[in-house]
Design a protein around this motif. Structure first.
Motif, PDB file in Angstrom:
ATOM      1  N   ASP A  49       0.930   4.150  -3.030  1.00 41.48           N
ATOM      2  CA  ASP A  49       0.685   5.586  -2.830  1.00 41.48           C
ATOM      3  C   ASP A  49       1.913   6.436  -3.131  1.00 41.48           C
ATOM      4  OD1 ASP A  49      -1.964   5.130  -2.148  1.00 41.48           O
ATOM      5  OD2 ASP A  49      -1.524   4.930  -0.009  1.00 41.48           O
ATOM      6  N   ASN A  50       3.092   5.950  -2.721  1.00 47.37           N
ATOM      7  CA  ASN A  50       4.319   6.731  -2.949  1.00 47.37           C
ATOM      8  C   ASN A  50       4.692   6.823  -4.423  1.00 47.37           C
ATOM      9  OD1 ASN A  50       4.528   7.126  -0.226  1.00 47.37           O
ATOM     10  ND2 ASN A  50       6.217   5.698   0.102  1.00 47.37           N
ATOM     11  N   SER A 101      -4.624   1.276   0.738  1.00 45.79           N
ATOM     12  CA  SER A 101      -4.031   2.421   0.036  1.00 45.79           C
ATOM     13  C   SER A 101      -5.042   3.546  -0.203  1.00 45.79           C
ATOM     14  CB  SER A 101      -3.452   1.978  -1.303  1.00 45.79           C
ATOM     15  OG  SER A 101      -4.489   1.661  -2.206  1.00 45.79           O
ATOM     16  N   LYS A 102      -4.529   4.738  -0.363  1.00 46.81           N
ATOM     17  CA  LYS A 102      -5.369   5.887  -0.720  1.00 46.81           C
ATOM     18  C   LYS A 102      -5.705   5.862  -2.205  1.00 46.81           C
ATOM     19  CE  LYS A 102      -3.187   8.760   2.843  1.00 46.81           C
ATOM     20  NZ  LYS A 102      -2.292   9.920   3.088  1.00 46.81           N
ATOM     21  N   LYS A 103      -4.796   5.309  -2.994  1.00 43.06           N
ATOM     22  CA  LYS A 103      -4.920   5.322  -4.449  1.00 43.06           C
ATOM     23  C   LYS A 103      -6.026   4.398  -4.966  1.00 43.06           C
ATOM     24  CE  LYS A 103      -3.368   6.267  -8.640  1.00 43.06           C
ATOM     25  NZ  LYS A 103      -3.493   7.593  -9.244  1.00 43.06           N
ATOM     26  N   LYS A 104      -6.284   3.300  -4.273  1.00 44.06           N
ATOM     27  CA  LYS A 104      -7.277   2.297  -4.682  1.00 44.06           C
ATOM     28  C   LYS A 104      -7.068   1.839  -6.130  1.00 44.06           C
ATOM     29  CE  LYS A 104      -9.257   3.080  -0.708  1.00 44.06           C
ATOM     30  NZ  LYS A 104      -8.734   2.328   0.434  1.00 44.06           N
ATOM     31  N   ASN A 143       2.345   6.351  -6.979  1.00 42.82           N
ATOM     32  CA  ASN A 143       1.157   6.693  -7.766  1.00 42.82           C
ATOM     33  C   ASN A 143       0.785   5.569  -8.742  1.00 42.82           C
ATOM     34  OD1 ASN A 143      -0.920   8.546  -8.259  1.00 42.82           O
ATOM     35  ND2 ASN A 143       0.122   9.377 -10.062  1.00 42.82           N
ATOM     36  N   ALA A 175       0.830  -1.212   0.000  1.00 44.77           N
ATOM     37  CA  ALA A 175       0.000   0.000   0.000  1.00 44.77           C
ATOM     38  C   ALA A 175       0.863   1.260   0.000  1.00 44.77           C
ATOM     39  CB  ALA A 175      -0.930  -0.006   1.202  1.00 44.77           C
ATOM     40  N   LYS A 176       1.948   1.221   0.750  1.00 43.35           N
ATOM     41  CA  LYS A 176       2.876   2.358   0.787  1.00 43.35           C
ATOM     42  C   LYS A 176       3.529   2.575  -0.582  1.00 43.35           C
ATOM     43  CE  LYS A 176       6.703   4.260   3.503  1.00 43.35           C
ATOM     44  NZ  LYS A 176       7.659   3.999   4.618  1.00 43.35           N
ATOM     45  N   ASP A 201      -1.377   2.902 -10.592  1.00 42.17           N
ATOM     46  CA  ASP A 201      -2.782   2.815 -10.992  1.00 42.17           C
ATOM     47  C   ASP A 201      -3.275   1.377 -11.114  1.00 42.17           C
ATOM     48  OD1 ASP A 201      -3.195   5.733 -11.684  1.00 42.17           O
ATOM     49  OD2 ASP A 201      -1.544   5.250 -13.035  1.00 42.17           O
ATOM     50  N   LYS A 247      -4.872  -2.864  -1.766  1.00 45.28           N
ATOM     51  CA  LYS A 247      -5.801  -1.978  -2.480  1.00 45.28           C
ATOM     52  C   LYS A 247      -6.719  -1.266  -1.501  1.00 45.28           C
ATOM     53  CE  LYS A 247      -9.695  -2.093  -5.714  1.00 45.28           C
ATOM     54  NZ  LYS A 247     -10.442  -2.902  -6.709  1.00 45.28           N
TER      55      LYS A 247
END
Length: 363
Positions: A78-79, A103-106, A81, A74-75, A83, A100
């Motif tokens: 997000d770090n 993470s913030k990105k999902k 980016n 997850a890190k 997709d 998934k």
């Protein structure tokens, strides 16, 4: 030109190095020339050593505590980016789905399924897992049919069928001559078997077939390493008991796979339940006549007696197929030539990789 709007992570946390792991490496090599791409592998593995790139990260799978690799993934998501998460092995599904969610990105998740599926996934846990996957990639019709059968439609993501592909590799002819001398293969009909040495792959079937032939001009070249020493020990004891130590050669692991393949007059795939058969199309692309088991993936590749031979996975039938090729060199060469044309036409590396990339891009 690269698509800079999409970032893919190729993930394979396995410690082995076979067709599945090499496909993950190939996807990374191809996709990084199309878009931003990272490789995420287990540390200190053969795959880790194979991929030498600054865009590689290592994460260790933890069966008991999957949240540990999930938080690390997850890190990274997000770090960097990321997709799209593209993975290849069922054992990696839990940390990837958890990553998934954490993470913030999902990111989007795409699962390339290489292995057989034999159990229904209709319990709450598996429904939850598959609802978090955005696309399934099946490497053969057989795998696609299994995915449709065993994953309930309410949880099953869209399935894309894209066969694997193989390149026509450059060959070091001098190396072939050196290897021929090393293994004492002059004036010899060589039957090769390439891949991990394990019971399911069926090296013992080839050894028994060689013993049944009782032909001093036919030798088996078994190429690969054994994850478990017990099976290798069993094979060597079998060779000794059959008194064919001069007819069976174990090469061990090698990076010179194509040069070793070129030593062979025929190659054998004897896996019990092969979902595709990457080594089959590799042999065909190397103009080596291929003999494969008459079930699963090979049925989607080989047209029997047209561009290869199929056998019923018994030593007796394999021995008869080897003897047939030995006694009919023109037929052997014709099968090899037809196999090469089919592999070039239907299983080309660039074509199949582009199909997979397009499928991923469309999700």
């Amino acid at each position: 030109m690269k698509n800079k709007d999409m970032t893919i992570a190729e993930i394979c946390l396995n410690d082995a190095l076979g067709g599945l792991e090499l496909t993950a490496a190939n996807c990374f090599e191809y996709f990084k020339n199309k878009t931003n791409c990272y490789a995420i592998v287990a540390p200190d593995t053969k795959l880790d050593k194979l991929i030498d790139n600054k865009n590689k990260f290592t994460v260790k799978r933890n069966k008991i505590l999957p949240l540990i690799p999930a938080f690390k993934l997850a890190k990274l998501i997000d770090n960097n980016n990321i997709d799209i998460l593209h993975f290849h092995l069922g054992k990696d599904i839990i940390p990837i789905v958890l990553a998934k969610i954490i993470s913030k990105k999902k990111p989007i998740i795409i699962y390339s399924r290489h292995m057989n599926m034999t159990r229904f996934k209709n319990d709450i846990y598996h429904r939850w897992l598959y609802k978090n996957i955005n696309m399934l990639h099946a490497v053969s019709r057989q795998v696609k049919e299994q995915l449709e059968k065993y994953i309930p439609s309410s949880a099953r993501p869209p399935i894309e069928l894209v066969y694997l592909g193989t390149k026509e590799s450059s060959i070091d002819e001098n190396k072939i001559e050196t290897l021929k001398s090393k293994y004492n293969l002059e004036n010899t009909f060589v039957v090769g078997m390439i891949g991990r040495i394990e019971d399911e792959k069926g090296q013992h079937i080839l050894i028994e077939a060689i013993s049944k032939l009782n032909n001093p001009n036919v030798k088996a070249l078994i190429i690969g390493s054994a994850p478990r020493e017990e099976y290798m020990k069993k094979l060597k004891e079998m060779v000794k008991s059959l008194n064919i130590e001069d007819k069976v050669i174990f090469t061990g692991f090698t990076k010179e796979v194509n040069e070793h393949m070129k030593l062979c007059d025929a190659s054998v795939l004897a896996t019990k339940k092969e979902t595709f058969g990457l080594v089959v199309i590799e042999s065909m692309r190397n103009k080596v006549c291929t003999i494969a088991t008459n079930n699963g993936g090979p049925l989607e590749i080989i047209d029997d007696n047209i561009n290869g031979l199929l056998f019923d996975r018994t030593p007796q039938d394999l021995a008869s197929k080897i003897e047939y090729l030995y006694n009919n060199p023109d037929i052997k060469n014709s099968l090899a030539s037809s196999g090469y044309e089919k592999a070039k036409r239907e299983f080309d590396y660039e074509t199949q990789m582009q199909k997979l990339y397009n499928a991923i891009q469309s999700v």
